[in-house]
Design an enzyme around this catalytic site. Structure first.
Site, short mmCIF file in Angstrom:
data_model
loop_
_atom_site.label_atom_id
_atom_site.label_comp_id
_atom_site.label_asym_id
_atom_site.label_seq_id
_atom_site.Cartn_x
_atom_site.Cartn_y
_atom_site.Cartn_z
CE1 TYR A 12 18.10 62.39 27.65
CE2 TYR A 12 20.41 63.00 27.81
CZ TYR A 12 19.43 62.03 27.69
OH TYR A 12 19.79 60.72 27.60
CB CYS A 37 7.92 53.60 -19.39
SG CYS A 37 7.24 52.47 -20.59
S1 IVH Z 1 15.94 62.47 24.58
C1 IVH Z 1 12.03 60.04 24.92
N1 IVH Z 1 18.08 63.96 24.43
O1 IVH Z 1 20.15 58.99 23.00
C2 IVH Z 1 13.34 60.54 24.43
N2 IVH Z 1 18.36 61.60 24.42
O2 IVH Z 1 19.21 57.22 20.93
C3 IVH Z 1 14.38 60.55 25.46
N3 IVH Z 1 20.68 60.89 24.30
O3 IVH Z 1 18.21 56.94 25.08
C4 IVH Z 1 15.72 60.79 24.93
N4 IVH Z 1 21.58 62.88 24.29
O4 IVH Z 1 20.48 57.89 25.98
C5 IVH Z 1 17.60 62.71 24.46
N5 IVH Z 1 19.89 65.38 24.35
C6 IVH Z 1 19.41 64.16 24.37
C7 IVH Z 1 20.24 63.03 24.33
C8 IVH Z 1 19.68 61.77 24.34
C9 IVH Z 1 21.83 61.58 24.28
C10 IVH Z 1 20.61 59.42 24.24
C11 IVH Z 1 19.70 58.80 25.27
C12 IVH Z 1 18.68 58.08 24.47
C13 IVH Z 1 19.42 57.81 23.21
C14 IVH Z 1 18.50 57.53 22.05
#
Ligand code: IVH
Length: 703
Positions: free
Chosen positions: A235, A446
């Site tokens: 992704y 107020c």
């Molecule tokens: S994008 C720069 N897309 O969520 C951004 N992250 O809380 C890169 N994750 O570190 C992350 N599904 O491990 C992205 N569809 C998705 C995701 C995803 C799970 C996780 C990933 C990330 C974390 C952040």
């Protein structure tokens, strides 16, 4: 666990609490990331992290060097070689409700200067509950796989990643350097089967699919990993030798063409309403997906826009995770109390029968404003299908991103027959003055101004707060007590306290909680605080619409208190050159400008200010000097159409280089950047002999 409200913590308690939270969260991180055996639930973990952030927001200087807020994951476990990521692996900021999604969209439009109704496309896709992995391909060959670790340095798990069938070893038609990022996860049925096997073999079952995935990937023996049914969705990406595509969606499609699994629920959405519709669809299908997800991720589709939006410390500006709600709880609404803020805003607060939500005992929740209680939004449209909230109702509470619990709905079936609609007061509950709601405003205020004790106390609390005068030892509780006893009624009184008590500090020392040491400490702190930078003083005055950033803008613009005050008084008619200059300052809107000059026009305020500044040494503020910047300290006006970047970005860049950005041309202007269509400002610059640059001249100048 009964935890004291963040707002009531003293400094000492806050420091101790931050230490405690760093300890628990550190252990939780280790247990989760390295041992794959969490001891608290995700919801509890999130709640503790939010509590930590809320305390840090209240006491920024108590933030610890090992603050959990700065930690993305866990330090790497031993046993694997370390890998420094060529491009850091970022985390995502979270939102928990629709409002957060609209705010995300608004923030982005503001930054890029895209109109509210102009199209702006996002992708929405499930947030996979696994662990992220970065796969590095050189000339089409997988050369390295690394876990996220702390975002900068991860673990080398190449041998293990090679055993996962979703991860291609060889790519054809890929850029020379390509880092594919995504999530390793385990499907629900595979997880159940694995746990059955674990139990049958006398081994400990995994707590959830994510831990099973993490535990399986991080095996020192790759053959064990091979025996585990791991999957991978691509992704995102890290280093690239050439761009993948122009849009997020095409980049994901490119991954699919290269042979990666990509999530089939990835969808292009136009604006927040469509994002929310897709979120609801995914939420409804959640149980049928066959793998765990914990929210939906939204990303700006246009990669050029992503690039311009860039990153904050740990998270991109162009993406956000909309998490599924953590936990709801139903409890009794025992009362509605009205609090009066420093600008007179009447804020309704729900007093609840205490209940545990996500591991925290909740007894208060915000009710926002009178429309919210009545069941409508600020445009008069129904919310909660128009259900109002009444004292005696059973309400469903939840904890969103911040620590202030909110009310999701009322359980209408349980409404007591004698419950009556809540009548929002039209008088201030503290001073009895009329409370008026102005046209187009959501908030009732107020009108008592300085005769309202609540406003005065709140103003004083604001004045001594950390971001303002920052007087140690004079917290909210002390201000209230001193106010009640008539010791402090206005800011100037703080600085005469010591003189009034003289050497006979007896009165203060006699108070409960005060001794010689604490009294001396307080007077020292007051003396220290009497030397104050102009921006902190302006912020400390607590003028409506003038927050920390506007205060800094004003301080940088006017430089000295005398200049600032003279200008505010000269602008009193909301007309003339001083007014034009004020509303020309970038970041100062007309509403804030009007509030400001009216504030300085008010006779009583002026007298109180005179009394105050007598005790202060106000430090002038200069625009920051930036090494090697040709425009540091210069006043710049942008006019006409900018073709290479938006006004918001142009401003952000100019300010980062130490320039002041103004909206109107005067003799004080140094540079006018004039794009096509520039009219009167350009003419004025010509008349005044101000340097005029084209956008490309400007870009050359700033490098
Ligand atoms: S994008 C720069 N897309 O969520 C951004 N992250 O809380 C890169 N994750 O570190 C992350 N599904 O491990 C992205 N569809 C998705 C995701 C995803 C799970 C996780 C990933 C990330 C974390 C952040």
């Amino acid at each position: 666990m009964n935890q004291p409200d963040v707002d009531t913590l003293t400094r000492e308690q806050a420091a101790a609490e931050l230490e405690r939270l760093a300890g628990i969260l550190g252990k939780a991180d280790l247990a989760y990331h390295q041992k794959d055996a969490p001891f608290i639930s995700d919801a509890e973990y999130d709640a503790l992290k939010r509590r930590n952030a809320a305390i840090e927001a209240r006491f920024p200087d108590l933030k610890r060097p090992d603050s959990p807020s700065d930690r993305i994951g866990a330090p790497v476990a031993s046993g694997f070689a370390k890998v420094r990521h060529a491009v850091p692996m970022m985390s995502l900021a979270n939102v928990f409700d629709d409002e957060g999604v609209f705010e995300f969209d608004t923030r982005i439009r503001k930054f890029l200067n895209i109109a509210r109704d102009a199209p702006l496309a996002y992708t929405a896709e499930p947030k996979i509950d696994g662990l992220s992995l970065s796969l590095r391909y050189e000339n089409g060959r997988l050369v390295q796989a690394a876990t996220r670790g702390d975002g900068e340095v991860g673990e080398d798990v190449t041998a293990n990643a090679r055993t996962i069938s979703d991860i291609p070893q060889v790519l054809s038609g890929a850029p020379e350097i390509l880092e594919v990022r995504g999530e390793v996860y385990m499907a629900d049925t595979d997880f159940t089967a694995l746990n059955e096997k674990q139990t049958a073999n006398g081994q400990k079952p995994f707590a959830n699919p994510r831990n099973a995935a993490a535990g399986s990937l991080r095996q020192l023996d790759p053959e064990i990993t091979r025996s585990r049914p791991l999957k991978f969705f691509a992704y995102a990406w890290g280093e690239l030798s050439e761009p993948l595509a122009d849009t997020q969606l095409d980049a994901i499609n490119r991954f699919a063409e290269l042979g990666f699994s990509t999530n089939p629920l990835t969808k292009l959405c136009n604006g927040p309403a469509e994002l929310l519709a897709h979120y609801r669809q995914i939420e409804a299908d959640r149980a049928l997906l066959g793998y765990d997800i914990d929210g939906v991720v939204y990303k700006v589709n246009d990669l050029a826009l992503q690039e311009r939006l860039g990153f904050r410390t740990n998270t991109p500006r162009w993406a956000i995770a909309h998490k599924f709600p953590a936990e709801l709880a139903t409890t009794l609404l025992e009362d509605i109390e009205i609090q009066v803020g420093r600008t007179g805003a009447l804020s309704p607060v729900a007093r609840l029968k205490p209940i545990t939500v996500g591991g925290v005992v909740v007894s208060n929740a915000t009710l926002h404003n009178e429309d919210y209680i009545a069941g409508r939004d600020s445009h008069g449209n129904p919310i909660r299908d128009g259900r109002d909230i009444r004292i005696g109702d059973w309400v469903i509470v939840y904890r969103a991103g911040d620590v202030i619990p909110k009310i999701k709905d009322v359980v209408i079936e349980r409404r007591p027959p004698d419950a009556v609609p809540y009548e929002f007061p039209h008088k201030c509950p503290v001073c009895g003055s009329d409370a008026i709601r102005e046209e187009g405003e959501a908030v009732r205020r107020c009108t008592g101004g300085i005769i309202c004790p609540a406003q005065q106390v709140e103003k004083l609390k604001h004045f001594v707060s950390r971001a303002a005068l920052d007087i140690d030892g004079l917290g909210a509780k002390q201000v209230e007590a001193f106010y009640t006893d008539g010791w402090i009624r206005e800011p100037a009184d703080i600085f005469t306290l010591e003189a009034r008590f003289g050497s006979g500090m007896q009165q203060l020392k006699n108070r409960e909680g005060w001794g010689e040491k604490s009294a001396t400490k307080l007077f020292n702190a007051i003396r220290t605080a009497s030397r104050v930078p102009l921006n902190r003083l302006i912020f400390g005055l607590g003028i409506r619409h003038v927050g920390e950033s506007a205060a800094m803008t004003l301080a940088r613009f006017y430089g000295s208190w005398q200049n600032f005050r003279d200008a505010m008084e000269q602008a009193r008619d909301h007309a003339g050159p001083a007014w034009d200059t004020l509303i020309g300052i970038d970041g100062i809107g007309e509403v804030a400008a009007a509030t400001l000059v009216d504030y300085f026009h008010e006779e009583k305020t002026r007298a109180a200010l005179d009394r105050l500044v007598e005790h202060l040494t106000i430090e002038n503020v200069e625009a920051p000097r930036v090494e090697g910047s040709a425009v540091a300290g210069k006043t710049v006006v942008f006019t006409g159409t900018l073709e290479q970047m938006t006004r918001a970005e142009a401003k952000a860049r100019a300010e980062a280089l130490g320039a002041k950005v103004s909206g109107s041309v005067s003799a004080k202007t140094d540079i006018v950047v004039a794009g096509p269509g520039a009219g009167s400002k350009r003419k004025k610059a010509e008349e005044l002999g101000v340097q005029i640059l084209s956008e490309s001249d400007w870009l050359d100048l700033i490098g």
